[in-house]
Design a protein around this motif. Sequence first.
Motif, PDB file in Angstrom:
ATOM      1  N   LEU A  38     -12.356 -10.892  -5.735  1.00  0.00           N
ATOM      2  CA  LEU A  38     -11.385  -9.808  -5.634  1.00  0.00           C
ATOM      3  C   LEU A  38     -11.931  -8.575  -4.923  1.00  0.00           C
ATOM      4  N   LYS A  39     -12.931  -8.756  -4.099  1.00  0.00           N
ATOM      5  CA  LYS A  39     -13.522  -7.621  -3.378  1.00  0.00           C
ATOM      6  C   LYS A  39     -12.456  -6.914  -2.530  1.00  0.00           C
ATOM      7  N   ASN A  40     -12.224  -5.628  -2.810  1.00  0.00           N
ATOM      8  CA  ASN A  40     -11.276  -4.775  -2.068  1.00  0.00           C
ATOM      9  C   ASN A  40      -9.840  -5.305  -2.120  1.00  0.00           C
ATOM     10  N   ALA A  41      -9.552  -6.231  -3.017  1.00  0.00           N
ATOM     11  CA  ALA A  41      -8.222  -6.851  -3.036  1.00  0.00           C
ATOM     12  C   ALA A  41      -7.123  -5.836  -3.331  1.00  0.00           C
ATOM     13  N   LEU A  42      -7.317  -4.992  -4.327  1.00  0.00           N
ATOM     14  CA  LEU A  42      -6.289  -4.012  -4.680  1.00  0.00           C
ATOM     15  C   LEU A  42      -6.081  -3.005  -3.555  1.00  0.00           C
ATOM     16  N   LEU A  43      -7.169  -2.543  -2.951  1.00  0.00           N
ATOM     17  CA  LEU A  43      -7.063  -1.586  -1.842  1.00  0.00           C
ATOM     18  C   LEU A  43      -6.277  -2.190  -0.680  1.00  0.00           C
ATOM     19  N   LEU A  44      -6.567  -3.433  -0.342  1.00  0.00           N
ATOM     20  CA  LEU A  44      -5.855  -4.109   0.742  1.00  0.00           C
ATOM     21  C   LEU A  44      -4.369  -4.248   0.419  1.00  0.00           C
ATOM     22  N   ALA A  45      -4.060  -4.577  -0.841  1.00  0.00           N
ATOM     23  CA  ALA A  45      -2.659  -4.712  -1.247  1.00  0.00           C
ATOM     24  C   ALA A  45      -1.929  -3.379  -1.134  1.00  0.00           C
ATOM     25  N   LEU A  46      -2.593  -2.276  -1.474  1.00  0.00           N
ATOM     26  CA  LEU A  46      -1.967  -0.954  -1.403  1.00  0.00           C
ATOM     27  C   LEU A  46      -1.698  -0.550   0.047  1.00  0.00           C
ATOM     28  N   ILE A  47      -2.667  -0.798   0.928  1.00  0.00           N
ATOM     29  CA  ILE A  47      -2.480  -0.445   2.340  1.00  0.00           C
ATOM     30  C   ILE A  47      -1.362  -1.281   2.950  1.00  0.00           C
ATOM     31  N   ALA A  48      -1.355  -2.583   2.644  1.00  0.00           N
ATOM     32  CA  ALA A  48      -0.281  -3.445   3.142  1.00  0.00           C
ATOM     33  C   ALA A  48       1.063  -3.005   2.582  1.00  0.00           C
ATOM     34  N   GLY A  49       1.078  -2.528   1.335  1.00  0.00           N
ATOM     35  CA  GLY A  49       2.309  -2.035   0.732  1.00  0.00           C
ATOM     36  C   GLY A  49       2.860  -0.828   1.470  1.00  0.00           C
ATOM     37  N   ILE A  50       1.970   0.051   1.954  1.00  0.00           N
ATOM     38  CA  ILE A  50       2.406   1.222   2.710  1.00  0.00           C
ATOM     39  C   ILE A  50       3.024   0.795   4.042  1.00  0.00           C
ATOM     40  N   PHE A  51       2.395  -0.166   4.721  1.00  0.00           N
ATOM     41  CA  PHE A  51       2.976  -0.665   5.967  1.00  0.00           C
ATOM     42  C   PHE A  51       4.336  -1.313   5.707  1.00  0.00           C
ATOM     43  N   ASN A  52       4.446  -2.032   4.602  1.00  0.00           N
ATOM     44  CA  ASN A  52       5.715  -2.655   4.259  1.00  0.00           C
ATOM     45  C   ASN A  52       6.776  -1.597   3.973  1.00  0.00           C
ATOM     46  N   ALA A  53       6.360  -0.477   3.352  1.00  0.00           N
ATOM     47  CA  ALA A  53       7.283   0.612   3.075  1.00  0.00           C
ATOM     48  C   ALA A  53       7.763   1.267   4.375  1.00  0.00           C
ATOM     49  N   LEU A  54       6.897   1.303   5.387  1.00  0.00           N
ATOM     50  CA  LEU A  54       7.318   1.806   6.699  1.00  0.00           C
ATOM     51  C   LEU A  54       8.434   0.940   7.268  1.00  0.00           C
ATOM     52  N   ASN A  55       8.274  -0.374   7.157  1.00  0.00           N
ATOM     53  CA  ASN A  55       9.319  -1.290   7.627  1.00  0.00           C
ATOM     54  C   ASN A  55      10.625  -1.049   6.883  1.00  0.00           C
ATOM     55  N   SER A  56      10.517  -0.842   5.572  1.00  0.00           N
ATOM     56  CA  SER A  56      11.708  -0.615   4.767  1.00  0.00           C
ATOM     57  C   SER A  56      12.401   0.690   5.156  1.00  0.00           C
ATOM     58  N   ALA A  57      11.607   1.752   5.357  1.00  0.00           N
ATOM     59  CA  ALA A  57      12.175   3.045   5.757  1.00  0.00           C
ATOM     60  C   ALA A  57      12.856   2.941   7.111  1.00  0.00           C
ATOM     61  N   SER A  58      12.263   2.169   8.008  1.00  0.00           N
ATOM     62  CA  SER A  58      12.855   1.981   9.325  1.00  0.00           C
ATOM     63  C   SER A  58      14.132   1.168   9.239  1.00  0.00           C
ATOM     64  N   GLY A  59      14.121   0.114   8.435  1.00  0.00           N
ATOM     65  CA  GLY A  59      15.278  -0.753   8.311  1.00  0.00           C
ATOM     66  C   GLY A  59      16.497  -0.046   7.742  1.00  0.00           C
ATOM     67  N   ARG A  60      16.297   0.939   6.862  1.00  0.00           N
ATOM     68  CA  ARG A  60      17.441   1.654   6.278  1.00  0.00           C
ATOM     69  C   ARG A  60      17.731   2.960   7.011  1.00  0.00           C
ATOM     70  N   ASN A  61      17.069   3.165   8.167  1.00  0.00           N
ATOM     71  CA  ASN A  61      17.286   4.371   8.981  1.00  0.00           C
ATOM     72  C   ASN A  61      17.094   5.646   8.166  1.00  0.00           C
ATOM     73  N   ALA A  62      15.952   5.722   7.488  1.00  0.00           N
ATOM     74  CA  ALA A  62      15.674   6.858   6.602  1.00  0.00           C
ATOM     75  C   ALA A  62      15.665   8.182   7.351  1.00  0.00           C
ATOM     76  N   GLY A  63      15.350   8.157   8.643  1.00  0.00           N
ATOM     77  CA  GLY A  63      15.295   9.383   9.425  1.00  0.00           C
ATOM     78  C   GLY A  63      16.644  10.033   9.638  1.00  0.00           C
ATOM     79  N   ASP A  64      17.742   9.339   9.361  1.00  0.00           N
ATOM     80  CA  ASP A  64      19.070   9.930   9.487  1.00  0.00           C
ATOM     81  C   ASP A  64      19.301  11.000   8.428  1.00  0.00           C
ATOM     82  N   ASP A  65      18.601  10.881   7.300  1.00  0.00           N
ATOM     83  CA  ASP A  65      18.817  11.804   6.179  1.00  0.00           C
ATOM     84  C   ASP A  65      17.547  12.537   5.744  1.00  0.00           C
ATOM     85  N   MET A  66      16.391  12.158   6.273  1.00  0.00           N
ATOM     86  CA  MET A  66      15.134  12.746   5.817  1.00  0.00           C
ATOM     87  C   MET A  66      14.324  13.262   6.998  1.00  0.00           C
ATOM     88  N   SER A  67      13.458  14.235   6.708  1.00  0.00           N
ATOM     89  CA  SER A  67      12.548  14.743   7.719  1.00  0.00           C
ATOM     90  C   SER A  67      11.349  13.819   7.833  1.00  0.00           C
TER      91      SER A  67
END
Length: 276
Positions: A88-117
């Motif tokens: 499990l070396k660095n496993a949690l850290l890698l999962a968190l970073i990948a989660g942030i990239f996945n959240a970017l995809n989600s924000a883009s998919g729902r057009n978050a910039g239409d309502d947020m800065s």
Amino acid sequence: MYGRYGNNGNSEDSGERGDSGKGKDGLFGRENFDESPGRRKVTDYPEREGRGGMKNGQPAPSGLSPWLRVWIHPRQVTRDFLYSSNPLKNALLLALIAGIFNALNSASGRNAGDDMSAGGIAVSVVISGIVGGLATYYIVSWLLRLIGGWLGGTGSTKDMRVVSGRIYGMLGIMVGLLWIPELLIAGMENFTSLTPNLDESVGRSMLYLGLIMLELVFGVWSFIAILHATGEAHGFSAWKSLLLYVILFFAVLIVAFVLIFVVLTVFGVTLGVFGI
């Protein structure tokens, strides 16, 4: 152009052939695993110099860079991790970073910039990415172990954390790096439904579209690699891994529906009590 959306997603192992004449690797193939009950034995891994062979009675690391090798030999990389001194070396850290990239995809998919800065998007992406990464590492890993056990898998929750942390994390981060050129080209238009600046330049639009297509291809490829990695950890085929993820998807969908129904019901009753 109207917004963008990405997906997170795995690959093939080499085309060696076993004694039965069937390919052991391939898109949804098999590579040195045993579907019989019980944990895989070290004898399941033939001695191969420098490629997951035997050392002191245990599978030896392949010595290959996992960040590159995971795309073409996900089972071998997973095997190296599972039998390493620190799976499990660095496993949690890698999962968190990948989660942030996945959240970017989600924000883009729902057009978050239409309502947020831009700042609001950044904060929401970090928070939701960390929550998503933690959920993937702890909850999804447990569910993969539970459902995989129903299908005859022998992997433990720790084994599934190797998959959801190290394998999924590495693949998600490498696909997520495509966000760097995408942000340089489109900026906030990655998160808006209208893209006037991109529309003004055919060259930029085509380059941006090429990056989105590349992200999609690598996303699908990485999902196939995750199927193989999960199969290696559980000791079954990638096809059975696909069934596992289908069951997991519908199970999460049903649980989410029930929770939403309960919350709305309780919330509605509460409002009724107060005459709202």
